[in-house]
Design an enzyme around this catalytic site. Structure first.
Site, PDB file in Angstrom:
ATOM      1  N   SER A   1       0.819  -1.199   0.000  1.00 40.07           N
ATOM      2  CA  SER A   1       0.000   0.000   0.000  1.00 40.07           C
ATOM      3  C   SER A   1       0.858   1.257   0.000  1.00 40.07           C
ATOM      4  CB  SER A   1      -0.908  -0.013   1.238  1.00 40.07           C
ATOM      5  OG  SER A   1      -1.457   1.259   1.496  1.00 40.07           O
ATOM      6  N   LYS A   2       0.459   2.226  -0.816  1.00 36.18           N
ATOM      7  CA  LYS A   2       1.144   3.523  -0.801  1.00 36.18           C
ATOM      8  C   LYS A   2       1.022   4.183   0.567  1.00 36.18           C
ATOM      9  CE  LYS A   2       0.861   4.958  -5.666  1.00 36.18           C
ATOM     10  NZ  LYS A   2       0.402   6.026  -6.577  1.00 36.18           N
ATOM     11  N   ARG A   3      -0.097   3.932   1.218  1.00 38.26           N
ATOM     12  CA  ARG A   3      -0.354   4.597   2.499  1.00 38.26           C
ATOM     13  C   ARG A   3       0.433   3.970   3.643  1.00 38.26           C
ATOM     14  NH1 ARG A   3      -4.364   3.747   6.253  1.00 38.26           N
ATOM     15  NH2 ARG A   3      -5.351   2.199   4.910  1.00 38.26           N
TER      16      ARG A   3
END
Length: 501
Positions: A263-265
């Site tokens: 995930s980018k987050r």
């Protein structure tokens, strides 16, 4: 083995909504390997129709990230080609999509929808209140004559263009990665998706399909997250009367703990972060190729040419891959150790310059000194960003006390500070008397000193190591002393001795 007819044409079509996710690079790599193995073309296309999420400069980051890993393209925004432009907003400006929208409307495969976002939200809420688990939108306008739709549009009412998805029947497609298994979806499980937004901009489902057809794409290799959308794409191909490309949905990459996708987050997965940390592109190329593909159950280290030669779609797994940063780091270390010393030195220069240890650009003297130091850290490097920390003391003299190293480190176990002080004074005198300043001579001098003092080499050498480096763990002592030079070593030994007075 699945039969692939050459030549093939594949594409990677990212959306410039931020930095390029390393998972996106993996998908691009599989496309590139597929094209190179089967003797075809790899096309890069920028799909920037999502105006709200568009990020300035993201397209440049995408291209830089791909090139860093070693992925080039036969056609694309910057290299051109016979099917340009290769940026969807430019294709929209040129009116490329408009005739195909009209074709669908005229044939009754699409319709103008005047349902607003607020009305759509109310419909969802009402369906949920009735216990409907999955709301599937079917616009009331789908049954209107096209003339009535156009009249309302001419009055100024905002509208979208939606696909008129069949209410009954089913749609099937095959997936090469799943062994050619047929995936079938009932039409009553689908809805009327938007093809053209109220702004006039085409959405992914429509624009990518028109572009793939016009660019002659034969195989679509994309993330498995697009499997639910594939029936819509098959329907659109049927509406146009076009032959659909072969589909292959590559597996997701899970986080290292297996709990969800990268995930980018939550994860450090920006491709540019890996080159900033000093990963070699050839190591990243090798590692990413193994994220969902394997040659056999034991071979891992492979050159680019070997991977191209061995890459076949039947060896791509349907099950998710798992990101393993430790394994990537280990592989990067293997690739660093395989490089000649001179090349490692050259690749370390930008990291040392960024840390302010050498000039930017490096001088000839900087280059020569770094080349001399490289053998001492070559085997220890796993990321090139480690170089400044490992080599800093060669450029900046460590100081005992506040802000520097603890003078207590100069004193070995079962030794008094006064003893360590006397050793350092003796070391200073012994090294000052050395005529030839090289590793072998320095080692002989200090071993002879240890015998004369009745001190074992371990404690004595440990004290000297801390005195010149400020660390208990450092490169080989005598190579280190030789590289630092007489004046610098004597000054550091004197400083250390004074700290114990």
């Amino acid at each position: 083995m699945i039969e692939i007819k050459a030549p093939v044409r594949v594409r990677f079509a990212p959306s410039p909504t931020g930095y390029l996710h390393i998972g996106g690079v993996r998908t691009a790599l599989f496309n590139w390997l597929f094209a190179r193995h089967y003797g075809g073309q790899f096309i890069l296309r920028i799909e920037d129709t999502d105006e709200k999420r568009f990020v300035e400069g993201a397209a440049d980051d995408i291209m830089a990230s791909l090139r860093w890993v070693g992925i080039d393209w036969d056609e694309g925004p910057d290299v051109g080609g016979p099917h340009g432009p290769y940026v969807q907003s430019l294709r929209q400006e040129q009116g490329i999509y408009a005739p195909y929208v009209e074709q669908l409307l005229a044939a009754g495969h699409a319709y103008l929808s005047f349902t607003t976002e607020d009305e759509l939200a109310q419909m969802r809420a009402e369906a949920e209140a009735r216990g409907v688990k999955a709301f599937r939108f079917r616009g009331p306008e789908r049954d209107w004559p096209l003339e009535r739709q156009r009249e309302l549009a001419a009055s100024g009412r905002p509208y979208t263009v939606r696909l008129k998805t069949p209410l009954t029947g089913e749609t099937s497609f095959t997936d090469l990665i799943r062994g050619g298994d047929r995936i079938t979806v009932q039409h009553d499980q689908l809805q009327d998706i938007v093809l053209i937004k109220s702004s006039g901009m085409p959405v992914y489902h429509f624009a990518h399909l028109v572009d793939d057809h016009l660019m002659g794409i034969t195989h679509v290799l994309r993330s498995e997250e697009w499997v639910p959308s594939a029936p819509y794409h098959v329907l659109l191909y049927q509406c146009f009367g076009w032959e659909a490309p072969a589909f292959a949905h590559v597996p997701a990459i899970l986080r290292s703990d297996g709990r969800g996708k990268l995930s980018k987050r939550k994860d450090d997965v920006a491709t540019n972060r890996f080159w900033e940390r000093g990963y070699l592109p050839e190591a990243m190329f090798n590692y990413l190729a193994l994220q969902g593909w394997s040659y056999d159950d034991k071979t891992e280290i492979m050159s680019r040419d070997e991977i191209v030669e061995r890459f076949t779609i039947d060896r791509v797994q349907a099950s998710p891959a798992r990101w393993n940063p430790d394994k990537l780091r280990d592989m990067n270390g293997i690739y660093i150790r395989r490089l000649p010393v001179a090349e490692v030195a050259e690749r370390m220069l930008p990291f040392l310059a960024k840390a302010g240890l050498i000039g930017d650009p490096p001088s000839d003297e900087d280059r020569a000194y770094v080349l001399q130091l490289t053998p001492m850290v070559h085997e220890r490097l796993e990321e090139l960003q480690q170089a400044p920390e490992l080599l800093e003391f060669f450029f900046r003299a460590p100081q005992p006390g506040a802000g520097g190293y603890d003078p207590a480190l100069l004193v070995p176990k079962k030794t008094e500070p006064s003893q360590a002080h006397d050793w350092l004074r003796a070391v200073h005198a012994a090294l000052n008397a050395v005529e030839r300043w090289d590793a072998a001579t320095l080692e002989a001098a200090l071993r002879e000193l240890g015998e004369s003092l009745g001190v074992k080499p371990g404690p004595l050498f440990g004290t000297v190591r801390v005195a010149v480096s400020g660390r208990t763990v450092a490169p080989p002592l005598f190579d280190m002393l030789a590289a630092l030079g007489r004046d610098e070593v004597l000054a550091r030994v004197a400083t250390a001795a004074a700290a114990l007075e």
